[in-house]
Write an enzyme that holds these catalytic residues in place. Sequence first.
Site, PDB file in Angstrom:
ATOM      1  N   HIS A   1      -1.154  -1.371 -10.226  1.00 17.05           N
ATOM      2  CA  HIS A   1      -1.481  -2.322  -9.150  1.00 17.05           C
ATOM      3  C   HIS A   1      -2.637  -3.219  -9.598  1.00 17.05           C
ATOM      4  O   HIS A   1      -3.747  -3.126  -9.109  1.00 17.05           O
ATOM      5  CB  HIS A   1      -1.837  -1.539  -7.888  1.00 17.05           C
ATOM      6  CG  HIS A   1      -1.921  -2.362  -6.648  1.00 17.05           C
ATOM      7  ND1 HIS A   1      -0.856  -3.057  -6.132  1.00 17.05           N
ATOM      8  CD2 HIS A   1      -2.950  -2.591  -5.798  1.00 17.05           C
ATOM      9  CE1 HIS A   1      -1.217  -3.682  -5.031  1.00 17.05           C
ATOM     10  NE2 HIS A   1      -2.487  -3.414  -4.813  1.00 17.05           N
TER      11      HIS A   1
ATOM     12  N   GLU B   1      -2.700   7.948  -4.567  1.00 19.84           N
ATOM     13  CA  GLU B   1      -2.970   7.048  -5.681  1.00 19.84           C
ATOM     14  C   GLU B   1      -4.342   7.395  -6.246  1.00 19.84           C
ATOM     15  O   GLU B   1      -5.297   7.446  -5.467  1.00 19.84           O
ATOM     16  CB  GLU B   1      -2.928   5.596  -5.217  1.00 19.84           C
ATOM     17  CG  GLU B   1      -2.837   4.630  -6.367  1.00 19.84           C
ATOM     18  CD  GLU B   1      -2.410   3.248  -5.920  1.00 19.84           C
ATOM     19  OE1 GLU B   1      -1.229   2.936  -6.083  1.00 19.84           O
ATOM     20  OE2 GLU B   1      -3.260   2.523  -5.408  1.00 19.84           O
TER      21      GLU B   1
ATOM     22  N   ARG C   1       0.848  -1.188   0.000  1.00 18.03           N
ATOM     23  CA  ARG C   1       0.000   0.000   0.000  1.00 18.03           C
ATOM     24  C   ARG C   1       0.882   1.236   0.000  1.00 18.03           C
ATOM     25  O   ARG C   1       1.948   1.269   0.622  1.00 18.03           O
ATOM     26  CB  ARG C   1      -0.926   0.029   1.227  1.00 18.03           C
ATOM     27  CG  ARG C   1      -1.926  -1.113   1.284  1.00 18.03           C
ATOM     28  CD  ARG C   1      -3.003  -0.929   0.199  1.00 18.03           C
ATOM     29  NE  ARG C   1      -3.980  -1.990   0.228  1.00 18.03           N
ATOM     30  CZ  ARG C   1      -4.071  -2.953  -0.685  1.00 18.03           C
ATOM     31  NH1 ARG C   1      -3.220  -2.996  -1.689  1.00 18.03           N
ATOM     32  NH2 ARG C   1      -5.007  -3.870  -0.603  1.00 18.03           N
TER      33      ARG C   1
END
Length: 146
Positions: free
Chosen positions: A107, A88, A59
């Site tokens: 991701h 993000e 993360r």
Amino acid sequence: PSPIPGAAHVTTLADLHQELALADVVVLALAVTPQTEGIIDAGALAVMKSDAWIVNVARGAHIDTDALVSALQARAIGGACLDVTAPEPLPEGHPLWSMDNVIITPHVANTPEMGLELLAQRVTQNTRLYAEGENLVGPVDLDLGY
């Protein structure tokens, strides 16, 4: 620390900076909890080798982005591979986008096809374990934060 099968060395968070100073590559693959948020800050980056790379597949909240940018610009560490960032998505024009010692990947490791099959297997396995009164695989602990 408790021994982990297959691990040559197990340590605790108290020894993080000592371990970071030894590493050529640091891979972050952990849950975000109050103890791990910002775990890689300016102090952590300062003890890393000048040619060490940090890889974050967990993360974005694990790394202090401003401290990372400073360390990368100063060449205090070798580089970063970032599968996640904070913020993000990383805004257009952010310094990380143009650095030659940074690799940024999306991701998206699990496709829906992969994820659904794996989820179905886990649900089936945990249903059986629950019915047998056994411990579940991958339980969620809200107190721990994951």
